[in-house]
Design a protein around this motif. Structure first.
Motif, PDB file in Angstrom:
ATOM      1  N   UNK A  33      47.328  34.202  52.046  1.00 11.38           N
ATOM      2  CA  UNK A  33      47.151  33.283  51.395  1.00 11.38           C
ATOM      3  C   UNK A  33      47.283  33.247  49.853  1.00 11.38           C
ATOM      4  N   UNK A  34      46.965  34.555  49.137  1.00  7.56           N
ATOM      5  CA  UNK A  34      47.481  34.775  47.919  1.00  7.56           C
ATOM      6  C   UNK A  34      48.902  34.803  47.746  1.00  7.56           C
ATOM      7  N   UNK A  35      49.676  35.576  48.336  1.00  3.84           N
ATOM      8  CA  UNK A  35      51.153  35.169  48.439  1.00  3.84           C
ATOM      9  C   UNK A  35      51.532  33.797  48.289  1.00  3.84           C
ATOM     10  N   UNK A  36      50.988  33.112  49.427  1.00  4.70           N
ATOM     11  CA  UNK A  36      51.614  31.587  49.430  1.00  4.70           C
ATOM     12  C   UNK A  36      51.195  30.790  48.064  1.00  4.70           C
ATOM     13  N   UNK A  37      50.127  31.093  47.574  1.00  6.27           N
ATOM     14  CA  UNK A  37      49.360  30.357  46.405  1.00  6.27           C
ATOM     15  C   UNK A  37      50.485  30.810  45.382  1.00  6.27           C
ATOM     16  N   UNK A  38      50.463  32.123  45.088  1.00 11.82           N
ATOM     17  CA  UNK A  38      51.620  32.643  43.961  1.00 11.82           C
ATOM     18  C   UNK A  38      53.014  31.866  44.031  1.00 11.82           C
ATOM     19  N   UNK A  39      53.642  31.655  45.243  1.00  9.75           N
ATOM     20  CA  UNK A  39      54.752  31.437  45.550  1.00  9.75           C
ATOM     21  C   UNK A  39      55.145  29.925  45.240  1.00  9.75           C
ATOM     22  N   UNK A  40      53.955  29.018  45.274  1.00 10.51           N
ATOM     23  CA  UNK A  40      53.990  27.660  45.091  1.00 10.51           C
ATOM     24  C   UNK A  40      53.641  27.424  43.638  1.00 10.51           C
ATOM     25  N   UNK A  41      53.247  28.087  42.932  1.00  7.84           N
ATOM     26  CA  UNK A  41      52.729  28.329  41.372  1.00  7.84           C
ATOM     27  C   UNK A  41      53.284  29.298  40.593  1.00  7.84           C
ATOM     28  N   UNK A  42      54.618  29.534  40.622  1.00  2.75           N
ATOM     29  CA  UNK A  42      55.406  30.449  39.663  1.00  2.75           C
ATOM     30  C   UNK A  42      55.162  30.066  38.445  1.00  2.75           C
ATOM     31  N   UNK A  43      55.132  28.812  38.009  1.00  5.35           N
ATOM     32  CA  UNK A  43      54.728  28.305  36.751  1.00  5.35           C
ATOM     33  C   UNK A  43      54.352  26.985  36.636  1.00  5.35           C
ATOM     34  N   UNK A  44      53.838  26.496  35.695  1.00  5.55           N
ATOM     35  CA  UNK A  44      53.228  25.288  35.380  1.00  5.55           C
ATOM     36  C   UNK A  44      54.058  24.325  34.293  1.00  5.55           C
ATOM     37  N   UNK A  45      54.617  23.229  34.876  1.00  6.03           N
ATOM     38  CA  UNK A  45      55.665  22.479  33.998  1.00  6.03           C
ATOM     39  C   UNK A  45      54.660  21.354  33.484  1.00  6.03           C
ATOM     40  N   UNK A  46      54.426  20.839  32.414  1.00 10.13           N
ATOM     41  CA  UNK A  46      53.410  19.626  32.054  1.00 10.13           C
ATOM     42  C   UNK A  46      53.971  19.072  30.835  1.00 10.13           C
ATOM     43  N   UNK A  47      53.655  17.694  30.814  1.00 12.22           N
ATOM     44  CA  UNK A  47      54.308  16.803  29.888  1.00 12.22           C
ATOM     45  C   UNK A  47      53.829  16.642  28.512  1.00 12.22           C
ATOM     46  N   UNK A  48      52.921  17.398  28.111  1.00 17.95           N
ATOM     47  CA  UNK A  48      52.064  17.341  26.843  1.00 17.95           C
ATOM     48  C   UNK A  48      51.082  18.233  26.611  1.00 17.95           C
TER      49      UNK A  48
END
Length: 707
Positions: A33-48
Motif C-alpha cells: 500500500x505504501x508503494x501504491x500511495x507513493x506511485x500515485x503521488x510523486x509530486x503535487x501540482x496545484x494552481x496557487x
C-alpha cells in the motif's frame, strides 16, 4: 501519531494512541500500500497558494509522508504519477467537466496529461479541491485501489452543520467529552491549534458550518466582545469552508439594551435586530445566520406576545437578508399548559404556518417528535409542510444512548430516519428527499447534528463515539450512503484496513444501537430514562411538576397493559401522518413491532409475531440487549492483537461499564414493570439482582451533561 496536533505539516511520529487524530491518523501503510500511495503521488501540482489550497497541499504532504514515508514535493510541472489539483480557471483544458459540482463538489480521475499518467482532482473552487483531497486520502487510508479512478461527488444538502450546545461558562449541555472547546475567556486573542484541528476534522467529512453556542442561549453572545470572539473563530474556520452561526435569545433586545418588549411586530424590536445583524456582519462578513429556540422548555419567544413562530422567524430573516444570511427556527416546542400529547405539539404549532415563512427561513425539525430517543418514528412534520424548507436535527451526542461509555453506533439510527417514507407525494417520498429539497423543489436545504465534541483528548468521550460524528458528516454529504459502508471506512481509517479487524468491528458496531434499544426501550417504549440527567433507568418517576417530564407519562403501564395509545381512540397522533402511514400505524397488527408501544396501549397478553406474549417479549428483548453487549466484549477481546494498547484498554473498560449498565437497565426495568404487571418471568430469564426499592434509591447528583 495521535499525540501530535493535527495542524502542523509533518510526518506523524510514533507515539501512544489517544484518539486525538480521529480518522486522520495517516498511519504507516504496509509495503504494497505504501508503494501504491507513493506511485500515485510523486509530486503535487496545484494552481496557487491561497489559504484553502495551501491547506489541501499540506494535508496531502503530511498524509502521504505518514503513510509512505516519502513527502511529495510541490511542483509547477507535470510528471508521471503526480497529483494535480485544478479548477477550470487554473486549467482551462480540463479533461473532466465540473458542471453540476457546485461550489463544494469535485471530480477525481485517473487520466493522461502531456503524455503522463496523473491523478486529477478537479473542482470549481478551492473548497471543492479540499473536499476532493479528503476523498482521495480516504481511499488511500482505507486501502482502496488508486488506479482507474473516476469519481464525481457533490452534496445534495446545502447546510451541513454542527450545533454546539456549549455555554459561555465552558460547560456543555448534554456534553460527555469534557468542557467546551471554545475558550471564550482567552478569545479573541488566543486561537489555539485545537480550533484548526476541529475545522480540519469537520472539513474532512464535508461539514460546512458550526453553531457556536447553546440553543438555550444567553443574550451576552450578541455583545460586541463576544461577536469579536466569534469572528476570531470564523477567521480560523474560513479556509476550511466552514461558516459560523449563533444561537440567539429572543429577549436579547430587552436584556442588552433595555427595550420594553421583544414583540416581533414592534418596529423598535425589528430595528434592534437589523442593527445587531449589521454589527455582526461587519465583524464576520460571511456569517451564516441565526439559530433560534423559542417558546420551548421555558425559553421566551414570539408566542409570549400572541405572535406566531413565522412572525418571529420572518422578523429575524429580514434583518439578515441583506447579508445573505438565514434563520434556522427550531420546531422543538412543547408547553407546560398544553394538555395534548407532547408528540403532537410541534405539528400542531407549525403545520398551519406552512408557506408563511420568509424564503431565507428553514424550520429545523428533530428526527422524532419527542426527544432523540433510542428509537422514534420519523417526525410527522417531515412531508407535512411542502411549502416550507425543513432541515433535519440529529443528536450526535448520546444523551439517551449511553452518553460517553456505551458503544452504540448511530449510523443505523440516522439511516433509518433518512430512509423512512413519509408518503407525502406517494411511495418513495423519503425523509431524505424532504430535507435535500428534491421532493418539493426547495433550494434552501439543511441538516444539523448536536455535537459530541469536548476538550477530552479523543474529542468525543470515547474512540467509538467518534464514529457518530464521522457518520453524521458522511451522511450529510451523501444521504444515499449506508451506515455499514460508513462504519467500514471509519474502522479502516481509525484502526487499520486489516479485514481481520475491520469485519468484526463493523459487525459489532452495526448491531450496537439495536442492542441499546433492547436493554433500554424495547418494542417502542420511550423516555423511561431517569429525569434531568437522563442517566440510567427511571420508569417509575411520576412526581415531577409537568406531566411530560415524567416517564410514566410515556409508557402508561398498569395492571392491564402498557404503551401510549396514539390511535383515534387515544391522542390520534397517527392522524398527523400521511394517510398510508396513518393507516399502517392505526392497527397494532400492521404497526412495526419496534414502534408498537409508541402507538398502542396493549394488554400484557397481546401476542407478538414471535408467538410470545407482550410481557414475555419485553423480557426477551431486555435479555437480548444484555447478551449483545456480552458478545461485543468477547469480540473486542479477540481483537487485542490488532489494536494499540491504549485504545484497546479504554474500549475494554467502557464495554465493562456498558455491560454493567445494560444489566442495570434490564433489571431495574423488569423490577418496575413486574411490580405493575404482576407477571412471572418467562422460563430461563433471571430475576433482577435487587428489589425495586434498591433501584429507586440510586441517585446521581453529579452526572455529566446536565446543567
Amino acid at each position: 501519531m495521535a499525540g501530535t496536533s493535527l495542524s502542523p505539516v509533518m510526518a506523524p511520529t510514533a507515539q501512544a494512541e489517544d484518539g486525538y487524530d480521529l480518522w486522520l491518523r495517516y498511519a504507516q501503510a504496509d509495503a504494497p500500500r505504501s508503494a501504491a500511495i507513493s506511485a500515485h503521488a510523486t509530486a503535487i501540482v496545484a494552481p496557487g497558494t491561497g489559504p484553502t489550497l495551501t491547506i489541501a497541499t499540506q494535508e496531502l504532504q503530511r498524509a502521504i509522508a505518514g503513510m509512505s514515508g516519502t513527502t511529495p514535493a510541490l511542483s509547477a510541472t507535470f510528471q508521471q504519477g503526480a497529483l494535480l489539483l485544478a479548477t477550470p480557471a487554473s486549467t482551462p483544458a480540463l479533461p473532466v467537466t465540473t458542471d453540476g459540482l457546485g461550489s463544494e463538489g469535485y471530480a477525481i480521475r485517473s487520466t493522461m496529461i502531456d503524455g503522463k499518467a496523473v491523478t486529477l482532482i478537479a473542482a470549481n473552487s478551492d473548497v471543492g479541491l479540499l473536499q476532493g483531497t479528503y476523498n482521495w486520502l480516504r481511499l488511500a487510508q482505507s486501502g482502496e485501489s488508486l488506479d482507474n479512478l473516476d469519481i464525481r461527488s457533490a452534496p445534495k444538502i446545502g447546510l451541513r452543520l454542527l450545533n454546539h450546545w456549549d455555554n459561555l461558562n465552558g460547560t456543555v449541555e448534554r456534553g460527555y467529552a469534557g468542557q467546551s472547546i471554545w475558550d471564550w475567556w482567552r478569545l479573541p486573542d488566543w486561537k489555539g491549534p485545537r480550533y484548526a484541528d476541529y475545522a480540519r476534522a469537520n472539513a474532512s467529512i464535508g461539514i460546512n458550518g458550526t453553531v457556536l453556542n447553546n440553543v438555550n442561549a444567553k443574550a451576552d453572545s450578541l455583545t460586541a466582545s463576544y461577536i469579536a470572539k466569534a469572528a476570531a473563530l470564523a477567521d480560523v474556520f474560513r479556509p476550511y469552508g466552514i461558516k459560523v452561526y449563533l444561537s440567539v435569545k429572543w429577549t436579547a433586545p430587552m436584556e442588552l439594551d433595555g427595550l420594553k418588549t421583544a414583540d416581533p411586530l414592534d418596529p423598535q424590536v425589528a430595528a434592534w435586530w437589523k442593527a445587531k445583524a449589521d454589527e455582526i456582519y461587519k465583524a464576520i462578513p460571511d456569517f451564516g445566520g441565526f439559530l433560534v429556540k423559542a417558546n420551548s422548555e421555558g425559553q421566551p419567544g414570539p408566542q409570549d406576545y400572541n405572535r406566531t413562530h413565522a412572525d418571529g422567524a420572518n422578523m429575524l430573516a429580514a434583518a439578515v437578508k441583506p447579508h445573505n444570511g438565514i434563520v434556522m427556527w427550531r420546531a422543538f416546542v412543547y408547553a407546560h399548559d398544553n394538555p395534548d400529547d407532547r408528540a403532537k405539539q410541534a405539528y400542531t404549532d407549525f403545520k398551519p404556518l406552512d408557506g408563511k415563512f420568509a424564503d431565507n427561513v428553514i424550520v429545523q425539525v428533530k428526527n422524532g417528535a419527542i426527544d432523540f430517543q433510542p428509537r422514534e418514528p420519523f417526525h410527522p412534520l417531515f412531508g407535512a409542510m411542502p411549502k416550507t424548507p425543513l432541515m433535519m436535527e440529529f443528536q450526535i451526542t448520546k444523551e439517551y444512548l449511553g452518553q460517553s461509555t456505551h458503544l452504540t453506533y448511530l449510523g443505523p439510527l440516522f439511516e433509518e430516519t433518512l430512509d423512512a417514507d413519509t408518503y407525502a407525494r406517494g411511495k418513495g417520498s423519503t425523509v431524505s428527499k424532504v430535507i435535500d429539497g428534491s421532493l418539493e423543489g426547495h433550494k434552501l436545504t439543511g441538516i444539523a447534528g448536536v455535537a459530541n465534541i469536548g476538550m477530552d483528548r479523543d474529542w468525543s468521550g470515547s474512540i467509538f463515539n467518534q464514529a457518530d460524528w464521522y457518520a453524521f458528516g458522511r451522511l450529510a454529504w451523501d444521504t444515499s450512503l449506508s451506515a455499514d459502508s460508513i462504519a467500514k471506512e471509519w474502522a479502516e481509517m481509525t484502526f487499520s484496513p486489516d479485514p481481520k479487524l475491520v469485519q468484526p468491528v463493523v459487525k459489532m458496531m452495526m448491531g450496537s444501537r439495536e442492542a441499546a434499544v433492547d436493554y433500554m426501550t424495547p418494542l417502542g417504549l420511550a423516555h423511561v430514562m431517569d429525569t434531568g440527567h437522563h442517566y440510567g433507568p427511571g420508569p417509575w418517576v411520576s412526581d415531577l411538576a409537568r406531566p411530560e417530564w415524567n416517564p410514566v407519562y410515556y409508557h402508561k403501564a398498569d395492571a392491564n397493559g402498557i404503551g401510549f395509545d396514539r390511535t383515534k381512540s387515544g391522542s390520534d397522533a397517527v392522524g398527523q401522518y400521511a394517510p398510508p402511514v396513518a393507516k399502517l400505524l392505526a392497527s397494532a397488527k400492521t404497526t412495526p413491532e419496534n414502534e408498537l408501544l409508541w402507538f398502542h396501549h396493549l394488554p400484557w397478553d397481546y401476542r407478538l409475531k414471535s408467538g410470545d406474549t407482550l410481557w414475555d417479549g419485553l423480557i426477551h428483548h431486555y435479555d437480548g440487549g444484555v447478551r449483545y453487549v456480552t458478545d461485543m466484549q468477547t469480540t473486542w477481546a479477540s481483537l487485542k492483537p490488532y489494536v494499540d494498547a491504549e485504545r484497546f484498554a479504554e474500549t475494554e473498560a467502557f464495554l465493562t461499564i456498558q455491560h454493567r449498565e445494560a444489566l442495570w437497565w434490564r433489571d431495574a426495568s423488569i423490577a418496575y414493570f413486574q411490580s405493575v404487571s404482576k407477571r412471572p418471568l418467562p422460563a430461563g430469564s433471571a430475576a433482577p439482582a435487587h428489589d425495586l426499592d434498591w433501584y429507586k434509591a440510586l441517585k446521581f447528583p453529579y452526572a455529566p451533561g446536565h446543567n
